[in-house]
Design a protein around this motif. Structure first.
Motif, PDB file in Angstrom:
ATOM      1  N   VAL A  62      43.628  41.446  44.261  1.00 44.01           N
ATOM      2  CA  VAL A  62      44.003  42.820  43.928  1.00 44.01           C
ATOM      3  C   VAL A  62      44.267  42.976  42.436  1.00 44.01           C
ATOM      4  O   VAL A  62      44.653  42.032  41.746  1.00 44.01           O
ATOM      5  N   CYS A  63      44.025  44.197  41.953  1.00 38.05           N
ATOM      6  CA  CYS A  63      44.457  44.633  40.625  1.00 38.05           C
ATOM      7  C   CYS A  63      44.919  46.073  40.811  1.00 38.05           C
ATOM      8  O   CYS A  63      45.301  46.458  41.913  1.00 38.05           O
ATOM      9  N   LYS A  64      44.884  46.878  39.782  1.00 39.01           N
ATOM     10  CA  LYS A  64      45.378  48.251  39.934  1.00 39.01           C
ATOM     11  C   LYS A  64      44.411  49.125  40.729  1.00 39.01           C
ATOM     12  O   LYS A  64      44.821  49.831  41.642  1.00 39.01           O
ATOM     13  N   VAL A  65      43.105  49.080  40.386  1.00 41.19           N
ATOM     14  CA  VAL A  65      42.133  49.943  41.068  1.00 41.19           C
ATOM     15  C   VAL A  65      40.965  49.199  41.701  1.00 41.19           C
ATOM     16  O   VAL A  65      40.217  49.775  42.472  1.00 41.19           O
ATOM     17  N   GLY A  66      40.779  47.929  41.361  1.00 41.97           N
ATOM     18  CA  GLY A  66      39.709  47.144  41.984  1.00 41.97           C
ATOM     19  C   GLY A  66      38.621  46.672  41.053  1.00 41.97           C
ATOM     20  O   GLY A  66      37.693  46.010  41.498  1.00 41.97           O
ATOM     21  N   VAL A  67      38.704  46.983  39.756  1.00 40.96           N
ATOM     22  CA  VAL A  67      37.659  46.554  38.823  1.00 40.96           C
ATOM     23  C   VAL A  67      37.888  45.118  38.360  1.00 40.96           C
ATOM     24  O   VAL A  67      37.004  44.270  38.471  1.00 40.96           O
ATOM     25  N   ARG A  68      39.094  44.829  37.857  1.00 39.21           N
ATOM     26  CA  ARG A  68      39.384  43.453  37.418  1.00 39.21           C
ATOM     27  C   ARG A  68      39.322  42.488  38.595  1.00 39.21           C
ATOM     28  O   ARG A  68      38.829  41.363  38.466  1.00 39.21           O
ATOM     29  N   SER A  69      39.804  42.925  39.750  1.00 39.16           N
ATOM     30  CA  SER A  69      39.768  42.042  40.922  1.00 39.16           C
ATOM     31  C   SER A  69      38.332  41.778  41.358  1.00 39.16           C
ATOM     32  O   SER A  69      38.027  40.680  41.843  1.00 39.16           O
ATOM     33  N   ALA A  70      37.430  42.732  41.170  1.00 43.58           N
ATOM     34  CA  ALA A  70      36.011  42.491  41.491  1.00 43.58           C
ATOM     35  C   ALA A  70      35.451  41.393  40.588  1.00 43.58           C
ATOM     36  O   ALA A  70      34.713  40.508  41.054  1.00 43.58           O
ATOM     37  N   HIS A  71      35.802  41.427  39.308  1.00 42.26           N
ATOM     38  CA  HIS A  71      35.371  40.360  38.389  1.00 42.26           C
ATOM     39  C   HIS A  71      35.958  39.015  38.834  1.00 42.26           C
ATOM     40  O   HIS A  71      35.272  37.988  38.814  1.00 42.26           O
ATOM     41  N   ALA A  72      37.231  39.022  39.233  1.00 41.62           N
ATOM     42  CA  ALA A  72      37.874  37.785  39.692  1.00 41.62           C
ATOM     43  C   ALA A  72      37.202  37.242  40.939  1.00 41.62           C
ATOM     44  O   ALA A  72      36.956  36.041  41.050  1.00 41.62           O
TER      45      ALA A  72
END
Length: 111
Positions: A62-72
């Motif tokens: 998880v992240c705030k909206v799903g962009v950084r977590s998609a990269h992770a």
């Protein structure tokens, strides 16, 4: 690039099942005001150097909206982990009324 494994908040069981780990890749200033209890906190920029801390089994990222977590998730899958991105991130988690905890002594919020 292959599609990143992703789930919407309504596809995440409540309560979270045994054996499912949560990884929060937001920055420290975002983590403190509100996060999922029991989540592992590793900011995205630190993930490469802390890969050995990722638990075995399925990991909800998880992240705030799903962009950084998609990269992770893309990075973790490349390294053999069973990782899934939470589309909508902590904003959707909070909006759905899921429980959160805070490190600030205040009511938990997504920053």
């Amino acid at each position: 690039m292959n599609a990143v494994p992703t789930v919407a908040i309504d596809g995440v069981p409540h309560p979270l099942p045994e054996g499912l780990s949560v990884l929060d890749v937001r920055e420290h200033f975002e983590w403190q005001p509100g996060h999922i209890e029991g989540a592992l906190h590793i900011p995205l920029m630190d993930l490469g150097s802390r890969l050995e801390e990722i638990p075995e089994g399925q990991v909800l990222v998880v992240c705030k909206v799903g962009v950084r977590s998609a990269h992770a998730v893309a990075f973790l899958v490349q390294h053999g982990h069973d990782a899934v991105n939470l589309d909508g991130g902590m904003l959707d988690w909070q909006a759905s009324g899921r429980p959160m905890v805070s490190e600030t002594g205040q009511a938990p919020v997504v920053a």
